[in-house]
Scaffold this active site. Structure first.
Site, PDB file in Angstrom:
ATOM      1  N   ASP A 122       0.860  -1.176   0.000  1.00 50.60           N
ATOM      2  CA  ASP A 122       0.000   0.000   0.000  1.00 50.60           C
ATOM      3  C   ASP A 122       0.896   1.226   0.000  1.00 50.60           C
ATOM      4  OD1 ASP A 122      -1.739   2.084   0.439  1.00 50.60           O
ATOM      5  OD2 ASP A 122      -2.771   1.155   2.138  1.00 50.60           O
ATOM      6  N   LYS A 152      -4.674  15.554 -18.684  1.00 50.88           N
ATOM      7  CA  LYS A 152      -5.218  16.496 -17.696  1.00 50.88           C
ATOM      8  C   LYS A 152      -4.145  17.516 -17.288  1.00 50.88           C
ATOM      9  CE  LYS A 152      -7.011  13.312 -14.923  1.00 50.88           C
ATOM     10  NZ  LYS A 152      -7.022  12.151 -15.831  1.00 50.88           N
ATOM     11  N   TYR A 169      -1.549  16.029 -10.994  1.00 52.67           N
ATOM     12  CA  TYR A 169      -0.426  15.681 -11.862  1.00 52.67           C
ATOM     13  C   TYR A 169       0.782  16.567 -11.559  1.00 52.67           C
ATOM     14  CZ  TYR A 169      -3.206  12.695 -15.020  1.00 52.67           C
ATOM     15  OH  TYR A 169      -3.960  11.696 -15.578  1.00 52.67           O
TER      16      TYR A 169
END
Length: 353
Positions: free
Chosen positions: A48, A112, A144
């Site tokens: 994770d 994006k 981003y």
């Protein structure tokens, strides 16, 4: 032998990248929250990225030369997208830095970067098309940008090179992926064929009539390997698209023909797929049962929300690849063949009938 660590190896990008690197003799480790054994030769590591301590323990024995970050987690707001996704990048790069073997980090983002985040997608003042890498960031928060900044900061601390890869909508094989237009449209076309529903383009008139492009996941994988192994490509950001342009008014009938159905006339504005596919889970389950398909859960195949976001954009979206071409990456992929290759594999693997 180069040693790769792919974060998000079970996704549409990571899966194709693993196959690409393995075919060229790389040693490949793959991180995923839910590892899979469907890629022979990959050392899968459950981890994770939001748990720094567990992550450090999971990768403590690794000595990667190259890290490829191909994963992200969608959050309800852009502020949360920034917090969560930047932490994932930061945690990963700190966890692998102890080995002092890291030479290069590649980060996969997307368009994006130019279009803005989901909360302001395709709105406001946008750069002119075709999008070029040297265009400045938008004056708006964008996860981003936060991911890039984490890579840049870690590169300065730990002295590795980097590359950022900005694909358009990606076509490729992966199930349970949040951004998977090809599989989504295959499921939608199958439902239309089996039920007699109209195969209706779900997007905007701008997307129907304007030029656009896409990215084959296999070409993106080759681009990732190229940038990681080409000195001239180091410390650079790159657009990554197939190299052709098309209009959906041309592509939609071609997709319909592959499935043996007629495309519905475009009424000027499409009905979003999220609306069209609402309540079709039982229909898909019946189709899967009658055709002995391997995945009866439509929600593991279709990502209607993301397909709607791409096909519903109110502006033309095309991307310039000159930067990569000038540096020697000359690969080209016809986008209709990208769709057809994917549909053929889905049928071969009994994902669609």
């Amino acid at each position: 032998m180069p040693v790769a660590l792919i974060a998000g190896v079970t996704g549409i990008v990571g899966n194709n990248l693993a196959h690409q690197l393995l075919s060229n003799g790389w040693q490949v480790h793959g991180l995923a929250r839910r590892p899979s054994a469907d890629i022979a030769g990959v050392n899968f590591i459950p981890a994770d990225l939001l748990d720094p301590t567990a992550l450090r323990n999971a990768v403590a024995h690794l000595k990667p030369t190259h890290v490829f970050i191909t994963t992200w987690l969608r959050q309800p707001t852009e502020a949360e997208n920034i917090r969560v996704n930047s932490a994932m990048v930061r945690n990963l790069l700190e966890a692998v830095s102890h080995a002092n073997t890291l030479q290069h980090v590649a980060l996969v983002t997307g368009l994006k970067h130019y279009l803005g985040p989901f909360e302001a997608y395709g709105k406001g003042t946008l750069p002119a098309t075709p999008f070029r890498e040297e265009q400045p960031r938008l004056a708006i928060e964008n996860f981003y940008y936060a991911q890039e900044d984490e890579v840049f900061a870690a590169a300065r601390r730990h002295n590795f090179t980097w590359s950022v890869h900005r694909p358009h909508t990606i076509i490729g094989f992966a199930l349970g992926n949040a951004m998977n237009m090809g599989v989504t449209l295959a499921a939608y076309a199958t439902i239309c064929r089996e039920t007699g529903r109209p195969f209706l383009f779900p997007g905007s008139s701008a997307q129907w009539n304007s030029l656009t492009d896409m990215t084959d996941a296999r070409l993106l994988a080759r681009h990732l390997e190229w940038a990681a192994t080409t000195p001239a490509a180091r410390d650079q950001a790159f657009n990554v698209v197939n190299g052709d342009v098309f209009r959906w008014s041309w592509m939609w009938p071609r997709l319909a023909s592959w499935f043996g159905i007629e495309p519905a006339p475009f009424p000027g504005e499409g009905t979003p797929l999220e609306q069209q596919l609402t309540g079709t889970e039982d229909i898909w389950r019946d189709i899967a049962k009658s055709h002995n398909l391997t995945e009866p859960d439509l929600n593991r195949l279709a990502s209607a929300w993301h397909t709607d976001a791409d096909l519903g954009r109110p502006i033309e979206v095309v991307t310039d690849m000159s930067k990569s071409r000038k540096l020697g990456f000359l690969d080209y992929q016809p986008t209709d063949d990208s769709f057809f290759d994917l549909f053929t594999r889905l049928r071969k693997d009994h994902i669609i009938p």
